[in-house]
Design an enzyme around this catalytic site. Structure first.
Site, mmCIF file in Angstrom:
data_model
loop_
_atom_site.group_PDB
_atom_site.id
_atom_site.type_symbol
_atom_site.label_atom_id
_atom_site.label_comp_id
_atom_site.label_asym_id
_atom_site.label_seq_id
_atom_site.Cartn_x
_atom_site.Cartn_y
_atom_site.Cartn_z
ATOM 1 N N LEU A 43 0.782 -1.275 -0.066
ATOM 2 C CA LEU A 43 0.152 0.192 0.005
ATOM 3 C C LEU A 43 0.753 1.361 -0.055
ATOM 4 O O LEU A 43 1.749 1.548 0.789
ATOM 5 C CB LEU A 43 -0.907 0.058 1.191
ATOM 6 N N SER A 109 3.675 -6.672 2.217
ATOM 7 C CA SER A 109 2.389 -6.045 2.703
ATOM 8 C C SER A 109 1.199 -6.525 2.125
ATOM 9 O O SER A 109 0.766 -7.581 1.925
ATOM 10 C CB SER A 109 2.630 -4.488 2.833
ATOM 11 N N GLN A 110 0.320 -5.249 1.493
ATOM 12 C CA GLN A 110 -0.886 -5.549 0.593
ATOM 13 C C GLN A 110 -0.511 -6.435 -0.368
ATOM 14 O O GLN A 110 -1.418 -7.230 -0.945
ATOM 15 C CB GLN A 110 -1.379 -4.302 0.343
ATOM 16 N N ASP A 226 6.315 -4.561 14.285
ATOM 17 C CA ASP A 226 5.690 -4.262 12.864
ATOM 18 C C ASP A 226 5.285 -2.918 13.100
ATOM 19 O O ASP A 226 5.316 -1.938 12.243
ATOM 20 C CB ASP A 226 4.825 -5.299 12.307
ATOM 21 N N HIS A 281 7.435 -2.016 10.096
ATOM 22 C CA HIS A 281 6.626 -2.422 8.851
ATOM 23 C C HIS A 281 7.560 -1.862 7.436
ATOM 24 O O HIS A 281 7.661 -2.718 6.753
ATOM 25 C CB HIS A 281 5.359 -2.026 8.826
#
Length: 300
Positions: A43, A109-110, A226, A281
């Site tokens: 993202l 991630s996404q 994270d 993250h």
């Protein structure tokens, strides 16, 4: 004092050593046959954030063909995930076709959820290692900076009012927003994650499971510091129950019923969890310890 001829000889030897080093690197890549690596961003990201990861791969596996897919960058990453799946699939499929021995996925991630969509819906993919790098595979439920930026008028406790609507499902994060206090609304309102997890009736579930199980290894990477993926165990298919207590992967219904293949992968010896503390993250793909510990050995 050394004469010009001595200096010239030294330079020639240096050039010769360099040529042999380059030749050796190419020979190693050819003999070992490193599979191509495909990287899918998360993202608000773009292909430019993976400079360090590319360096790690090139140092440890010289000659590897690495493709960082430059699609749905930055704000475009908010588009619905099924739309992104189709776009990434179109870009990645030719890479697969040119890789007789298969490819590896590193999906951040996404991007990890996008890759799951690709692997579930592409019947003839040849992905060997699917490396899910801090991805909310079991869903997302937390008051993070991302949430405050996207939805300043909402908190995690009331975002379900928006996300589980037709309008909400046009925004990527709502496709995997999973409110443990409104499970029925999630199951009926999620057009993406609830289908991937077979949490609502899906006529394609058997075929999708067969497709997903074409992978040879599933590597799930995440950690307690994270700060974005919430709970962080979602990166390894753990998630909250209705008391917001984390239920780990092997106690999750989707694992116990083997709805899309996690239990099968574990029985095959092909499911691997790698947890690491102290990693924020946005640092997962640039941390050399993460790469050396959790990623490098799966890129052969």
């Amino acid at each position: 004092m050394k004469g010009p001829s001595a200096v010239s000889c030294r330079r020639k030897r240096g050039v010769t050593r360099l040529l042999w080093t380059l030749f050796g690197a190419c020979l190693v890549a050819t003999v070992i046959g490193y599979k191509p690596v495909v990287i899918v961003h998360g993202l608000f990201d773009s292909s430019g954030v993976f400079v360090e990861l590319l360096r790690f791969i090139n140092q440890s596996h010289p000659g590897t063909n690495v493709s960082v897919i430059d699609l749905f960058d930055r704000s475009s990453s908010l588009q619905p995930l099924w739309k992104q799946v189709e776009g990434f699939k179109e870009a990645i499929y030719p890479i697969m076709q040119n890789a007789a021995d298969g490819v590896h996925f590193i999906c951040y991630s996404q991007g990890g959820l996008i890759c799951r969509g690709i692997l579930s819906t592409l019947p003839n993919h040849n992905v060997h290692s699917f490396i899910s790098l801090s991805s909310p595979q079991a869903g997302q439920y937390g008051d993070t900076d991302y949430l405050k930026y996207l939805f300043p008028q909402f908190m995690k406790s009331n975002l379900f009012h928006f996300c589980y609507t037709g309008v909400g499902q046009r925004i990527s994060i709502c496709n995997y927003w999973k409110d443990p206090h409104h499970t029925d609304m999630y199951v009926n309102g999620s057009d993406y994650l609830a289908l991937l997890n077979s949490e609502r009736p899906n006529p394609n579930s058997t075929v999708w499971k067969k497709n997903f199980l074409r992978i040879k290894k599933l590597v799930l990477i995440g950690g307690p510091d994270d700060g974005v993926i919430t709970p962080w165990q979602s990166s390894q298919f753990g998630f909250y129950n209705d008391n917001e207590t984390v239920v780990e992967i092997k106690d999750q219904d989707l694992y116990l019923r083997d709805v899309f293949g996690l239990k099968t992968l574990n029985a095959r010896g092909d499911l691997f969890l790698c947890s690491m503390a102290g990693v924020e993250h946005v640092k997962w793909h640039s941390n050399d310890t993460v790469f050396n510990t959790c990623i490098e050995k799966w890129l052969v």
